[in-house]
Design a protein around this motif. Structure first.
Motif, mmCIF file in Angstrom:
data_model
loop_
_atom_site.group_PDB
_atom_site.id
_atom_site.type_symbol
_atom_site.label_atom_id
_atom_site.label_comp_id
_atom_site.label_asym_id
_atom_site.label_seq_id
_atom_site.Cartn_x
_atom_site.Cartn_y
_atom_site.Cartn_z
ATOM 1 N N ALA A 1 0.832 -1.201 0.000
ATOM 2 C CA ALA A 1 0.000 0.000 0.000
ATOM 3 C C ALA A 1 0.869 1.254 0.000
ATOM 4 C CB ALA A 1 -0.925 -0.014 1.212
ATOM 5 N N VAL A 2 1.970 1.239 0.753
ATOM 6 C CA VAL A 2 2.883 2.391 0.771
ATOM 7 C C VAL A 2 3.557 2.552 -0.589
ATOM 8 C CG1 VAL A 2 5.052 3.251 1.739
ATOM 9 C CG2 VAL A 2 3.288 2.349 3.253
ATOM 10 N N TRP A 3 4.024 1.431 -1.168
ATOM 11 C CA TRP A 3 4.678 1.511 -2.487
ATOM 12 C C TRP A 3 3.758 2.164 -3.521
ATOM 13 C CZ3 TRP A 3 2.552 -1.620 -6.451
ATOM 14 C CH2 TRP A 3 3.117 -1.373 -7.697
ATOM 15 N N ARG A 4 2.463 1.869 -3.475
ATOM 16 C CA ARG A 4 1.545 2.432 -4.463
ATOM 17 C C ARG A 4 1.461 3.956 -4.380
ATOM 18 N NH1 ARG A 4 -1.817 -2.061 -2.613
ATOM 19 N NH2 ARG A 4 -1.592 -3.770 -4.094
ATOM 20 N N ARG A 5 1.872 4.529 -3.258
ATOM 21 C CA ARG A 5 1.879 5.987 -3.098
ATOM 22 C C ARG A 5 3.054 6.644 -3.833
ATOM 23 N NH1 ARG A 5 0.066 8.562 1.962
ATOM 24 N NH2 ARG A 5 -1.576 7.341 2.932
ATOM 25 N N THR A 6 4.077 5.856 -4.134
ATOM 26 C CA THR A 6 5.352 6.444 -4.540
ATOM 27 C C THR A 6 5.470 6.761 -6.019
ATOM 28 O OG1 THR A 6 6.389 4.286 -4.959
ATOM 29 C CG2 THR A 6 6.487 5.156 -2.692
ATOM 30 N N GLY A 7 4.747 6.039 -6.867
ATOM 31 C CA GLY A 7 4.937 6.199 -8.302
ATOM 32 C C GLY A 7 6.164 5.488 -8.828
ATOM 33 N N LEU A 8 6.852 4.742 -7.982
ATOM 34 C CA LEU A 8 8.040 4.006 -8.394
ATOM 35 C C LEU A 8 7.651 2.734 -9.141
ATOM 36 C CD1 LEU A 8 10.185 4.218 -5.119
ATOM 37 C CD2 LEU A 8 10.444 5.601 -7.196
ATOM 38 N N PRO A 9 8.563 2.192 -9.944
ATOM 39 C CA PRO A 9 8.289 0.888 -10.557
ATOM 40 C C PRO A 9 8.039 -0.154 -9.471
ATOM 41 C CG PRO A 9 10.295 1.877 -11.453
ATOM 42 C CD PRO A 9 9.890 2.716 -10.289
ATOM 43 N N GLU A 10 7.230 -1.166 -9.786
ATOM 44 C CA GLU A 10 6.942 -2.182 -8.771
ATOM 45 C C GLU A 10 8.181 -3.025 -8.511
ATOM 46 O OE1 GLU A 10 3.653 -5.575 -7.511
ATOM 47 O OE2 GLU A 10 3.634 -4.750 -9.555
ATOM 48 N N PRO A 11 8.510 -3.218 -7.235
ATOM 49 C CA PRO A 11 9.650 -4.077 -6.921
ATOM 50 C C PRO A 11 9.292 -5.543 -7.087
ATOM 51 C CG PRO A 11 8.599 -3.390 -4.890
ATOM 52 C CD PRO A 11 7.878 -2.673 -6.018
ATOM 53 N N GLN A 12 10.289 -6.390 -7.047
ATOM 54 C CA GLN A 12 10.055 -7.829 -6.966
ATOM 55 C C GLN A 12 9.821 -8.160 -5.504
ATOM 56 O OE1 GLN A 12 13.881 -8.782 -8.885
ATOM 57 N NE2 GLN A 12 12.711 -9.951 -10.382
ATOM 58 N N TRP A 13 8.689 -8.782 -5.220
ATOM 59 C CA TRP A 13 8.339 -9.088 -3.835
ATOM 60 C C TRP A 13 8.888 -10.460 -3.461
ATOM 61 C CZ3 TRP A 13 6.674 -4.851 -1.548
ATOM 62 C CH2 TRP A 13 5.972 -3.903 -2.290
ATOM 63 N N ASN A 14 9.622 -10.500 -2.347
ATOM 64 C CA ASN A 14 10.148 -11.764 -1.798
ATOM 65 C C ASN A 14 10.934 -12.555 -2.860
ATOM 66 O OD1 ASN A 14 8.900 -11.714 0.961
ATOM 67 N ND2 ASN A 14 7.040 -11.599 -0.281
ATOM 68 N N LEU B 1 4.522 1.706 8.668
ATOM 69 C CA LEU B 1 3.797 1.578 7.412
ATOM 70 C C LEU B 1 2.366 2.066 7.540
ATOM 71 C CD1 LEU B 1 5.025 -1.988 6.395
ATOM 72 C CD2 LEU B 1 5.735 0.177 5.349
ATOM 73 N N ARG B 2 1.819 1.951 8.735
ATOM 74 C CA ARG B 2 0.436 2.375 8.971
ATOM 75 C C ARG B 2 0.361 3.721 9.678
ATOM 76 N NH1 ARG B 2 -3.735 -1.767 10.911
ATOM 77 N NH2 ARG B 2 -4.936 -0.621 9.386
ATOM 78 N N SER B 3 1.323 3.989 10.574
ATOM 79 C CA SER B 3 1.274 5.249 11.330
ATOM 80 C C SER B 3 1.830 6.428 10.536
ATOM 81 C CB SER B 3 2.039 5.107 12.649
ATOM 82 O OG SER B 3 3.420 4.867 12.420
ATOM 83 N N GLU B 4 2.793 6.159 9.624
ATOM 84 C CA GLU B 4 3.426 7.226 8.864
ATOM 85 C C GLU B 4 3.600 6.825 7.398
ATOM 86 O OE1 GLU B 4 6.439 9.320 11.944
ATOM 87 O OE2 GLU B 4 7.014 7.277 11.368
ATOM 88 N N PRO B 5 2.551 6.429 6.729
ATOM 89 C CA PRO B 5 2.714 5.941 5.357
ATOM 90 C C PRO B 5 3.304 6.980 4.413
ATOM 91 C CG PRO B 5 0.402 6.328 5.849
ATOM 92 C CD PRO B 5 1.141 6.439 7.144
ATOM 93 N N GLY B 6 2.945 8.247 4.591
ATOM 94 C CA GLY B 6 3.479 9.300 3.730
ATOM 95 C C GLY B 6 4.979 9.473 3.900
ATOM 96 N N LYS B 7 5.442 9.458 5.153
ATOM 97 C CA LYS B 7 6.871 9.606 5.417
ATOM 98 C C LYS B 7 7.656 8.407 4.887
ATOM 99 C CE LYS B 7 6.609 12.576 9.525
ATOM 100 N NZ LYS B 7 6.959 12.712 10.960
ATOM 101 N N VAL B 8 7.107 7.224 5.093
ATOM 102 C CA VAL B 8 7.795 6.028 4.608
ATOM 103 C C VAL B 8 7.859 6.047 3.083
ATOM 104 C CG1 VAL B 8 7.733 3.507 4.472
ATOM 105 C CG2 VAL B 8 7.181 4.647 6.621
ATOM 106 N N ALA B 9 6.788 6.482 2.431
ATOM 107 C CA ALA B 9 6.797 6.568 0.973
ATOM 108 C C ALA B 9 7.877 7.533 0.502
ATOM 109 C CB ALA B 9 5.432 7.002 0.460
#
Length: 317
Positions: A211-224, A288-296
């Motif tokens: 959910a945080v990654w979707r805020r960034t506009g970055l390419p999708e990473p490879q998960w795990n 990730l939940r308390s500061e999603p904007g900062k983490v993004a």
């Protein structure tokens, strides 16, 4: 047994029960008058009523197992335990709930209804039960989704399904198949969670990371995605990996990474990343939940920094 003999043979009476839990019908078969059964359940008397037609041959606080056995006796021969109780008995912790009842699945033709701490669900899709320590229950995939269908908020659904995948060993595809086989009632939230799980998330924190990654506009990473060096030696399996800029994103929670026995392993993992020229961003799951904007913003900054390192040619791809 002749009338009254049961009163002198308490051991035989107890052997008829499930650890003291027994139906009134069974007691009557053994020679105990129905009126005596009810009289002995009055306040201050030696027995107690747990559910309609189901008694405990004792006056103390019933154990959890006795409550479950009483529910099954109340439900009848075809009843099985489902929901959170079945999940916990198959190895999951499950979310903490205000209500600690027992959910039963019974055949559609069964006439029993919900009462007291027991919730009865009639179904035309009775699963083949699994038996754990003598308790008949729905398989984990069915039990988890039966519980999730009753929730109206996202958090407990996410917690239970991700634990079912991570700790219970269920494949997300199996959960999807079970969801499709059932009715649409209560399926919206489980479907939303599973769409993230199928995207690669293995834990609640990783779903939040998506959910945080979707805020960034970055390419999708490879998960795990498992990383290895040129010689095939294992480097690590970051929660997210941006291959183009060689950035590893680790959601490092205390439970899964910083337990005492795993702390050294986390340090070694980071050293392997450094040796391979991989930049690491570590994020606490709570943020990730308390500061999603900062983490993004931090993720974007780390991506840009990793990209700058790449362009400097010190760390070729």
């Amino acid at each position: 047994m002749r009338s009254g003999e049961w009163a002198r043979d308490h051991e035989a009476l107890y052997k008829l029960s499930r650890d003291g839990v027994i139906t009134v019908a069974r007691l009557v078969e053994f020679g105990v008058p129905k009126s005596t059964c009810f009289r002995r359940c009055r306040p201050g008397r030696p027995w107690q009523r747990l559910l309609p037609g189901v008694l405990l041959l004792g006056s103390g606080r019933p154990t959890r197992r006795q409550l479950v056995d009483a529910a099954l006796l109340y439900g009848g021969p075809g009843a099985i335990v489902t929901g959170l109780e079945a999940c916990r008995r198959q190895g999951l912790k499950g979310p903490r709930l205000a209500s600690d009842g027992v959910r039963l699945l019974v055949p559609a033709s069964c006439k029993v209804s919900s009462v007291g701490y027991v919730t009865v669900e009639r179904t035309t899709r009775m699963p083949r039960p699994v038996v754990v320590n003598g308790v008949a229950m729905a398989p984990l995939v069915r039990a988890a989704l039966d519980e999730c269908r009753r929730f109206t908020v996202y958090e407990p659904v996410r917690a239970l399904l991700t634990e079912a995948v991570q700790r219970g060993g269920l494949g997300p595809e199996a959960l999807i198949r079970e969801l499709e086989a059932g009715s649409d009632r209560g399926s919206a939230l489980p479907r939303e969670v599973l769409s993230d799980v199928l995207g690669g998330a293995r834990s609640v924190a990783e779903i939040d990371a998506m959910a945080v990654w979707r805020r960034t506009g970055l390419p999708e990473p490879q998960w795990n995605h498992e990383l290895r060096d040129a010689g095939g030696r294992y480097i690590g399996t970051p929660d997210g990996y941006f291959r183009k800029v060689r950035l590893a994103w680790e959601i490092d929670s205390y439970d899964f990474h910083f337990a005492r026995t795993r702390y050294a392993g986390t340090l070694e993992r980071n050293s392997r990343y450094t040796a391979e020229g991989i930049l690491v961003l570590q994020t606490l799951p709570s943020r990730l939940r308390s500061e999603p904007g900062k983490v993004a913003a931090e993720l974007v900054a780390a991506y840009d920094a990793a990209g700058s390192r790449q362009s400097s040619s010190f760390f070729p791809d």
